[in-house]
Structure formats: structure tokens, C-alpha cells
Scaffold this active site. Sequence first.
Site, PDB file in Angstrom:
ATOM      1  N   SER A 187      64.593 -68.189  28.781  1.00  0.00           N
ATOM      2  CA  SER A 187      65.328 -69.384  29.170  1.00  0.00           C
ATOM      3  C   SER A 187      66.674 -69.409  28.455  1.00  0.00           C
ATOM      4  O   SER A 187      67.493 -68.521  28.667  1.00  0.00           O
ATOM      5  CB  SER A 187      64.501 -70.640  28.883  1.00  0.00           C
ATOM      6  OG  SER A 187      65.082 -71.773  29.490  1.00  0.00           O
ATOM      7  N   ASP A 412      59.618 -69.790  39.349  1.00  0.00           N
ATOM      8  CA  ASP A 412      60.253 -70.556  38.267  1.00  0.00           C
ATOM      9  C   ASP A 412      60.526 -71.971  38.749  1.00  0.00           C
ATOM     10  O   ASP A 412      61.147 -72.175  39.791  1.00  0.00           O
ATOM     11  CB  ASP A 412      61.558 -69.877  37.855  1.00  0.00           C
ATOM     12  CG  ASP A 412      62.101 -70.391  36.525  1.00  0.00           C
ATOM     13  OD1 ASP A 412      62.146 -71.630  36.327  1.00  0.00           O
ATOM     14  OD2 ASP A 412      62.486 -69.570  35.677  1.00  0.00           O
ATOM     15  N   HIS A 451      58.394 -70.985  34.794  1.00  0.00           N
ATOM     16  CA  HIS A 451      59.443 -70.754  33.812  1.00  0.00           C
ATOM     17  C   HIS A 451      58.855 -70.264  32.489  1.00  0.00           C
ATOM     18  O   HIS A 451      58.105 -70.979  31.828  1.00  0.00           O
ATOM     19  CB  HIS A 451      60.235 -72.045  33.592  1.00  0.00           C
ATOM     20  CG  HIS A 451      61.488 -71.849  32.806  1.00  0.00           C
ATOM     21  ND1 HIS A 451      62.515 -71.050  33.248  1.00  0.00           N
ATOM     22  CD2 HIS A 451      61.885 -72.332  31.602  1.00  0.00           C
ATOM     23  CE1 HIS A 451      63.487 -71.066  32.365  1.00  0.00           C
ATOM     24  NE2 HIS A 451      63.128 -71.827  31.353  1.00  0.00           N
TER      25      HIS A 451
END
Length: 527
Positions: A187, A412, A451
Site C-alpha cells: 500500500s 483490491d 488490499h
Amino acid sequence: MAKLSGFIFAVASLSIPAFASQACTSIYNLTVPGAEVLNITSVLQSNVSTPAFPPGPTEGGLSFCDVTVVLTHPGENDTVTTEVWLPLTGWNGRFQATGGGGFLSGIGPAELGPAIVQGYAAASTDGGNIGLGIGINPAAFTSDGPLPGIMADYIYRSVHDMAVIGKAVTASYYGKAPNYSYWNGCSTGGRQGLQAAQAYPDDFDGIMAACPAINLAEALIAIEWPYIVMNNDKTAPSQCVFNAFLNASIAQCDELDGVKDGLISNVTGCAFDPYQLVGTQVLCDGTNVTISEAVATVYRKILDGPKSPSGDSLWPGLYVGVRTDDLYPGDAHTVTTNGTTVAVPFPVGDEWVTYFLERNSSFDTHSITYADVPELFAESVSSYGNDSSNNPNLSPFQKAGGKLIVWHGLSDNLLPPAGTLRYRQKVEELLGGTDAVNDFWRLFFVPGVSHCGGGYGPVPTDALAAVVAWVENGTAPDTLPAEYVNYSGATVNHDICKYPLVSRYDGKGDPKVASSYTCAESFEPAS
């Protein structure tokens, strides 16, 4: 505590060898170009337990030299803290820098613990504290936006300083420099890794950057988009209703890759139409809910991504098959209380609009209209496009011999995977095409994964190990081993193919075994 030349050293009362104590407390002569070191604290730690990130088993019984370095950049009015953990025994000769999440530049013990368990000397930075938790630190902002020095720390500078500090502290403690240095993050951590490759190509021999938050200016408007849609359409589907769309899309597109395994691997070939669910019923909390056209419209807009009122696409949306009720609530998060469902914005996107664009802590993001979106998007790109970690010129990193692995979940629920694909395509255009870029960067798109993990698909088990093998042994990965537990409770092993290849079922083997798949140029089933 002992004090020497303005630096504080503390030694816990531990049963550890004297040499470890002496080596730990002798770390005080440190130079960081462009910065002034304010303080160094060294502490011997014993029997420490840390959480893991993403959430997993707790690491316990850790003993290490804990070095904290505080610095400032003259004239910037910033304070940045870097922490380095050095295992007392079993050092593998490597240094690992770890990344952050959201507006947090580093996650600290949750990533340092797992790293030193594997024998790494490891570091984490707070990046000057533009973030507190996943959200922003209001003290880092004025009516003109983020403080310039802190913004520079968050985007690029603190990672470079961490690399300088981490290598120097490691060399001081062990009496030799690390043989190799690595980056590991997801991320924001993925963005930081790519930013390091772009701006400081010599800092790391290898970089593992998962689900990278690159294209920051564009992606953060895309994160806010589902909230804007639900507010403007005055329709917020419950997570139960969102799951009805997820299940229907899986039912329709699961077998496009040649095997029925509960995954949508061919997301771009999945022509799922949410309007086909209009009029159907789904059981939610004991009540049959009829899916309306308004709900289907919301779902369609979320998949389409931010658009202008005239229908022009500004940035890609989430792919079909996204799971909105995952462990980490994503862009399309809603909460139902006593039968009433409301949209809940993801903090990073909401605070980006509030503090970075509107520069007003009292701004009501609920008031954003469709007509406002193009202006917000343009302002974001104009003001922060240079801070978006998406410079496609990776040739200095390539020439330095660096190796890069990026993986991104196709499901995601925060950052559209298409943004990573767009960046890859720009790099290929600049550096000579897919094969040329594959010489130093391998990209993997992972079906069903949300994610940084979670979702319902095979999560890569150790992508950093693949980076290490590539750097140190020249073994370029064509696949990444991945694993998950499917809906029936069975463990599934699945190798993820490097872009642009896809995983194709052989038509006869056990779908839960990686050897039943090959990497192919298309999703056409094996004959």
C-alpha cells in the site's frame, strides 16, 4: 541511563552477552547527509512480543538491539524518527527497510518483528508524522495545506534517510556493512518502494512493493468516489446486498479461466451486468431485500470509477469481483444499523479532500456533488501530481542492477489495480517493452485478493523471498507461490504468473494444487 555527547543510551537488565551490550551502546557516531541528527537511543530488548502485519501470528520471545534515531532537516521544522532492530544472534547479513500504510510512513513493531525473526536487521520510519494511525495528523497541516517539509518526508525523503541510517547502524553493530539491502512494503509501503526505485536507485538491491499506492493524486479521488456516488444517488447498499453482486459476478465469470474454483481470474473479460439482479431478492438479516435499479446503478458506477457529469472517465474504478466487506473496509464501505444503511468514507480519501485539497478541517465531504468531481480531480493532479510516485523512468534503478517485484490483488477494495497496470505500461513504453522491463521488474496480478491480503483468493506466501533469490542467485521468478483457504475449508496452492501471462488450468489436475496450472498468453482453456 548513561549519557554521552548529548546521546542517551539505556541498557535493560537482561541476561545477554557483554559484547551485545557493548556493541549496542556504542552506536552514536552517525551522519545523515542533508539532516541534523538530534538524538540516538540504544536499548537492549529481551523477550519482546509484537503483532504482525497484515494481521497474523504474534511474534514472541524476541531479543534485539533497539536503536532509535531522531533527526531534522535544517530549515524544514520537521522531526523524523527512525527505529532499527538488530537481532542479537542469527543475523543473515541483510538489511530490510519496511513501509507504512495510509498516511502512516511506517508500521513499526508489526513489521520489524517478523523481519528480525527471519534474521534481518530491520528499520521503520515515522516519516515526520504526517499521519497518526492510518489517518492524518492535523498538527502537520496549516490553512495552506501540509507543511512542505513533512510532505517531502512522507513522499520520498524519510525512506532515503531510513536507508542511510539503517545501513550505518547495521554496520556499526555487526562490524560490517550488510551484504544486501531490501525494501518490503504494501500500500503506502508499496508506493514508498517504487518511489525509492525512482528517486534513489542505489538505496536497495531489491524491492518488494505490493498493492502500491502510486498515482497518488488520482487514486485518492478514486478512493473517495464510491462515497460520493452513494451520497449523490442517495442509495447506500448494505454489505449483504453488495455481496449479492459479488456472488453473482463469481457465478457468471468464475469459469472464464477454465476452472470452477470460486475465483474471477479474467476480470477484464468478465462482462458482468449488475442490472441483471434488479428485481431479485437476497436474504439479509432474516429479511428478503429486493434489489432495485438504483442499487444496481450505484454498483455500476463504483466499478466504472470517477467520471465527469458528461461521462468522461477520470480514473479506473474497482474491478468486478471486489469484496466490499473484507477485513479492511474499503472504498465501498457501508454500515447498517436498525435497518438503515449509510455510506462510510475511507479515511485516506476523505482526509485527502478535506486537508490536502479543500484545506479546511471543517469541510463536509458529504456535500461533494458529481459536478465537483472533475474540479477536485484536476486540483489533486495539479497540486500533487509530482508527489504521486509514478515517474516511469526506472532506468537508473535498472542500471544499478536493482530487482523489483510488484503484486496487486485483482479484488483490491481500495486501490484500483488498473492504476498499477497503467504505470507498468508507461514504464514499458519508455524502456523498450515488456521483455526489457521483465529483466528487472516482474509484476503479478493476483485473483480474488483484496488490499494487501484477505479477500477470497491465493495470497503470495513470501514475495520478498523471491526478490532475494533474484538479487542473490539470479533466479528471476516466473511465478509467485500463493495460498488460501477456500469456502469449503480446503487449503489451495496456486502459482501466480508474471504479467502479461495468466494462469491456465490444465483441464485434468486437482484445482487445489499449483501443478495443475500453467502460465499462458490467454485464458483459453487447455485443449
